[in-house]
Design a protein around this motif. Structure first.
Motif, PDB file in Angstrom:
ATOM      1  N   ILE A   1      -3.512   2.497  -3.179  1.00 51.92           N
ATOM      2  CA  ILE A   1      -3.179   3.659  -2.955  1.00 51.92           C
ATOM      3  C   ILE A   1      -3.879   4.282  -1.769  1.00 51.92           C
ATOM      4  O   ILE A   1      -4.994   4.144  -1.564  1.00 51.92           O
ATOM      5  CB  ILE A   1      -3.562   4.711  -3.945  1.00 51.92           C
ATOM      6  CG1 ILE A   1      -2.721   4.264  -5.305  1.00 51.92           C
ATOM      7  CG2 ILE A   1      -3.076   6.085  -3.869  1.00 51.92           C
ATOM      8  CD1 ILE A   1      -2.891   4.901  -6.557  1.00 51.92           C
TER       9      ILE A   1
ATOM     10  N   ILE B   1      -5.417  11.118 -11.411  1.00 52.88           N
ATOM     11  CA  ILE B   1      -5.160   9.649 -11.230  1.00 52.88           C
ATOM     12  C   ILE B   1      -5.470   8.814 -12.211  1.00 52.88           C
ATOM     13  O   ILE B   1      -4.979   7.686 -12.301  1.00 52.88           O
ATOM     14  CB  ILE B   1      -6.150   9.397  -9.903  1.00 52.88           C
ATOM     15  CG1 ILE B   1      -5.894   8.078  -9.221  1.00 52.88           C
ATOM     16  CG2 ILE B   1      -7.501   9.650 -10.239  1.00 52.88           C
ATOM     17  CD1 ILE B   1      -4.432   7.792  -8.682  1.00 52.88           C
TER      18      ILE B   1
ATOM     19  N   TYR C   1       3.987  14.588  -7.491  1.00 50.06           N
ATOM     20  CA  TYR C   1       3.489  13.765  -8.518  1.00 50.06           C
ATOM     21  C   TYR C   1       3.943  14.025 -10.010  1.00 50.06           C
ATOM     22  O   TYR C   1       3.616  15.587 -10.082  1.00 50.06           O
ATOM     23  CB  TYR C   1       1.943  13.428  -8.142  1.00 50.06           C
ATOM     24  CG  TYR C   1       1.582  13.088  -6.984  1.00 50.06           C
ATOM     25  CD1 TYR C   1       1.604  11.632  -6.714  1.00 50.06           C
ATOM     26  CD2 TYR C   1       1.196  13.947  -5.836  1.00 50.06           C
ATOM     27  CE1 TYR C   1       1.172  11.254  -5.201  1.00 50.06           C
ATOM     28  CE2 TYR C   1       0.758  13.359  -4.883  1.00 50.06           C
ATOM     29  CZ  TYR C   1       0.830  12.267  -4.263  1.00 50.06           C
ATOM     30  OH  TYR C   1       0.476  11.792  -3.139  1.00 50.06           O
TER      31      TYR C   1
ATOM     32  N   ASN D   1       0.888   7.383   0.480  1.00 52.00           N
ATOM     33  CA  ASN D   1       1.552   8.568  -0.357  1.00 52.00           C
ATOM     34  C   ASN D   1       0.971  10.052   0.308  1.00 52.00           C
ATOM     35  O   ASN D   1       0.177  10.637  -0.042  1.00 52.00           O
ATOM     36  CB  ASN D   1       0.878   8.529  -1.828  1.00 52.00           C
ATOM     37  CG  ASN D   1      -0.848   8.520  -1.738  1.00 52.00           C
ATOM     38  OD1 ASN D   1      -1.234   7.628  -0.914  1.00 52.00           O
ATOM     39  ND2 ASN D   1      -1.297   9.148  -2.515  1.00 52.00           N
TER      40      ASN D   1
ATOM     41  N   PRO E   1      -5.841   8.582  -2.691  1.00 53.92           N
ATOM     42  CA  PRO E   1      -6.046   8.815  -4.260  1.00 53.92           C
ATOM     43  C   PRO E   1      -6.643  10.133  -4.532  1.00 53.92           C
ATOM     44  O   PRO E   1      -6.303  10.685  -5.657  1.00 53.92           O
ATOM     45  CB  PRO E   1      -7.254   7.821  -4.665  1.00 53.92           C
ATOM     46  CG  PRO E   1      -7.957   7.750  -3.295  1.00 53.92           C
ATOM     47  CD  PRO E   1      -7.039   7.744  -2.079  1.00 53.92           C
TER      48      PRO E   1
ATOM     49  N   ASP F   1       5.644   8.516 -12.502  1.00 59.63           N
ATOM     50  CA  ASP F   1       4.592   7.514 -12.258  1.00 59.63           C
ATOM     51  C   ASP F   1       5.303   6.123 -13.062  1.00 59.63           C
ATOM     52  O   ASP F   1       5.183   4.912 -12.623  1.00 59.63           O
ATOM     53  CB  ASP F   1       3.380   7.651 -12.979  1.00 59.63           C
ATOM     54  CG  ASP F   1       2.547   8.699 -12.371  1.00 59.63           C
ATOM     55  OD1 ASP F   1       2.695   8.918 -10.863  1.00 59.63           O
ATOM     56  OD2 ASP F   1       1.698   9.520 -12.683  1.00 59.63           O
TER      57      ASP F   1
ATOM     58  N   CYS G   1       0.777  -1.304   0.117  1.00 56.76           N
ATOM     59  CA  CYS G   1      -0.004   0.078  -0.127  1.00 56.76           C
ATOM     60  C   CYS G   1       0.925   1.285   0.174  1.00 56.76           C
ATOM     61  O   CYS G   1       1.482   1.365   0.838  1.00 56.76           O
ATOM     62  CB  CYS G   1      -0.840   0.072   1.078  1.00 56.76           C
ATOM     63  SG  CYS G   1      -1.822   1.481   1.424  1.00 56.76           S
ATOM     64  N   TRP G   2       0.689   1.943  -0.993  1.00 56.34           N
ATOM     65  CA  TRP G   2       1.398   3.219  -1.036  1.00 56.34           C
ATOM     66  C   TRP G   2       1.010   4.111  -0.182  1.00 56.34           C
ATOM     67  O   TRP G   2      -0.082   4.653  -0.199  1.00 56.34           O
ATOM     68  CB  TRP G   2       1.619   3.629  -2.383  1.00 56.34           C
ATOM     69  CG  TRP G   2       2.410   5.207  -2.717  1.00 56.34           C
ATOM     70  CD1 TRP G   2       3.301   5.423  -1.931  1.00 56.34           C
ATOM     71  CD2 TRP G   2       2.419   5.885  -3.849  1.00 56.34           C
ATOM     72  NE1 TRP G   2       3.925   6.677  -2.185  1.00 56.34           N
ATOM     73  CE2 TRP G   2       3.414   7.036  -3.522  1.00 56.34           C
ATOM     74  CE3 TRP G   2       1.795   5.920  -5.076  1.00 56.34           C
ATOM     75  CZ2 TRP G   2       3.635   8.125  -4.646  1.00 56.34           C
ATOM     76  CZ3 TRP G   2       1.965   7.144  -5.901  1.00 56.34           C
ATOM     77  CH2 TRP G   2       3.120   7.567  -5.436  1.00 56.34           C
TER      78      TRP G   2
ATOM     79  N   TYR H   1      -7.899   1.349  -3.209  1.00 59.42           N
ATOM     80  CA  TYR H   1      -7.498   2.583  -2.566  1.00 59.42           C
ATOM     81  C   TYR H   1      -8.199   2.258  -1.286  1.00 59.42           C
ATOM     82  O   TYR H   1      -9.207   1.665  -0.827  1.00 59.42           O
ATOM     83  CB  TYR H   1      -8.237   3.872  -3.058  1.00 59.42           C
ATOM     84  CG  TYR H   1      -9.483   4.172  -3.200  1.00 59.42           C
ATOM     85  CD1 TYR H   1     -10.388   4.614  -2.328  1.00 59.42           C
ATOM     86  CD2 TYR H   1     -10.148   3.401  -4.368  1.00 59.42           C
ATOM     87  CE1 TYR H   1     -11.685   4.922  -2.296  1.00 59.42           C
ATOM     88  CE2 TYR H   1     -11.695   3.797  -4.396  1.00 59.42           C
ATOM     89  CZ  TYR H   1     -12.243   4.414  -3.236  1.00 59.42           C
ATOM     90  OH  TYR H   1     -13.665   4.762  -3.340  1.00 59.42           O
TER      91      TYR H   1
END
Length: 360
Positions: free
Chosen positions: A166, A175, A134, A114, A169, A139, A111-112, A198
């Motif tokens: 993610i 995205i 980003y 982020n 998100p 990516d 699981c990122w 997500y």
């Protein structure tokens, strides 16, 4: 029916140079854990480990002991938090070392997480230590890095598709394009597609278009539509300090809030389940070890209450609506958030035993 319980896994139990710089030499998650103190009568702190001790996740013996305990009590796999900041990797050693050791054979996924890294541990924009940014070029680089993990036989897949999550998100500029880049790269690497989801946690609302994600999972505790927060009675000294601060026009922060676990659990049960959202559960939660002001505490959690909630999910979730019977447990080892299945000095293995009993 076999439910596949996936426990969220935190790798921040080993020193890294960045944490040495930001928090002091030798900092790990245990640093906050051992400093925690009860904030009010009956408050369970500190959360201290039992069987596995204050482990260092650079050690094969520690990781192997975790996997042995997880398998013994019915956990299907771990979901490792993954940290990536435009090519800069963080806290990667535990998983990278697992990949080199075939004896660590518990299934895993990623699981990122982020979020910005901040001094307040909330992922927001105050006192940012590492910014999360980003762009589409990153990516493409990022997915090639992830594919090296996806190729491992132990990586969790659905119909041959690597499963990836993610955490936030809603912060991506586009995205849809990011995921399109990822899907193309994954197919070029020989996989049928990416099975991407997500975290649905209520803190930041996000409703994807139907063609973006394949699934979501309910990240618990879900902070949406919470029951009323309770602030415990303050001592005479605390009240006096607050009065003085108000007279001096100093901003006064609430020191601590809590919600009774039973009330929170009932609210989660009442709201039911959503389509294409895998169920989630938390055994307990208390981030006062990390956050000195305004922590969030699920008070009076017990293995018995957790077992009731888990049983409800097992019996009532529409398992026929999803391709796999995944259940996400938050978390395996979030010790500084008072959120762990791993055995502790207060409850021993009771939460693990409850998990095994319901999911057997």
């Amino acid at each position: 029916m076999k439910i596949k319980a996936i426990a969220i896994y935190l790798p921040q139990f080993h020193p890294i140079p960045e944490n040495d710089q930001w928090w002091g030499k030798g900092f790990t998650e245990w640093t906050n854990v051992t400093k925690a103190k009860p904030l009010f009568e009956g408050h369970y702190q500190p959360h201290l480990p039992a069987d596995l001790g204050f482990y260092d996740l650079r050690l094969e013996e520690s990781r192997q002991a975790q996997e042995t305990q997880a398998k013994e009590y019915g956990i299907y796999g771990f979901c490792y938090y993954h940290y990536w900041f435009n090519g800069k990797k963080m806290l990667y050693e535990p998983l990278d070392r697992k990949l080199k050791n075939p004896q660590e054979n518990l299934p895993f996924m990623m699981c990122w997480a982020n979020e910005n890294w901040t001094r307040t541990w909330d992922g927001l924009d105050k006192e940012v230590l590492l910014h999360q940014e980003y762009d589409f070029e990153d990516d493409a680089i990022h997915i090639q890095h992830l594919i090296s993990y996806f190729k491992d036989d132990r990586y969790i897949k659905v119909d041959g598709k690597p499963m990836f999550i993610i955490y936030r998100p809603g912060v991506f500029p586009d995205i849809q394009k990011t995921i399109a880049i990822w899907r193309t790269a994954v197919k070029e690497a020989g996989f049928p597609d990416l099975y991407i989801g997500y975290a649905q946690n209520g803190a930041v609302q996000y409703e994807p278009k139907s063609d973006v994600f394949d699934f979501a999972f309910e990240f618990q505790p879900n902070f949406l539509n919470l029951p009323a927060l309770v602030s415990p009675p303050r001592t005479f000294v605390e009240k006096a300090i607050r009065r003085i601060k108000k007279k001096m026009k100093v901003k006064v922060a609430n020191l601590h809030y809590y919600i009774d676990y039973s009330i929170f659990m009932s609210r989660q049960i009442e709201k039911g389940f959503r389509k294409n959202v895998y169920p989630g559960i938390t055994p307990m939660w208390d981030n006062s070890a990390r956050r000195k002001l305004n922590p969030f505490i699920l008070h009076n959690s017990t293995p018995e209450k957790y077992k009731l909630w888990l049983s409800h999910i097992k019996e009532n979730y529409p398992w026929e609506s999803v391709p796999e019977n995944f259940l996400f447990i938050n978390a395996w080892n979030e010790w500084a958030e008072g959120n762990h299945l791993e055995s502790c000095q207060k409850w021993g293995t009771s939460y693990l035993e409850s998990t095994k009993e319901i999911l057997k």
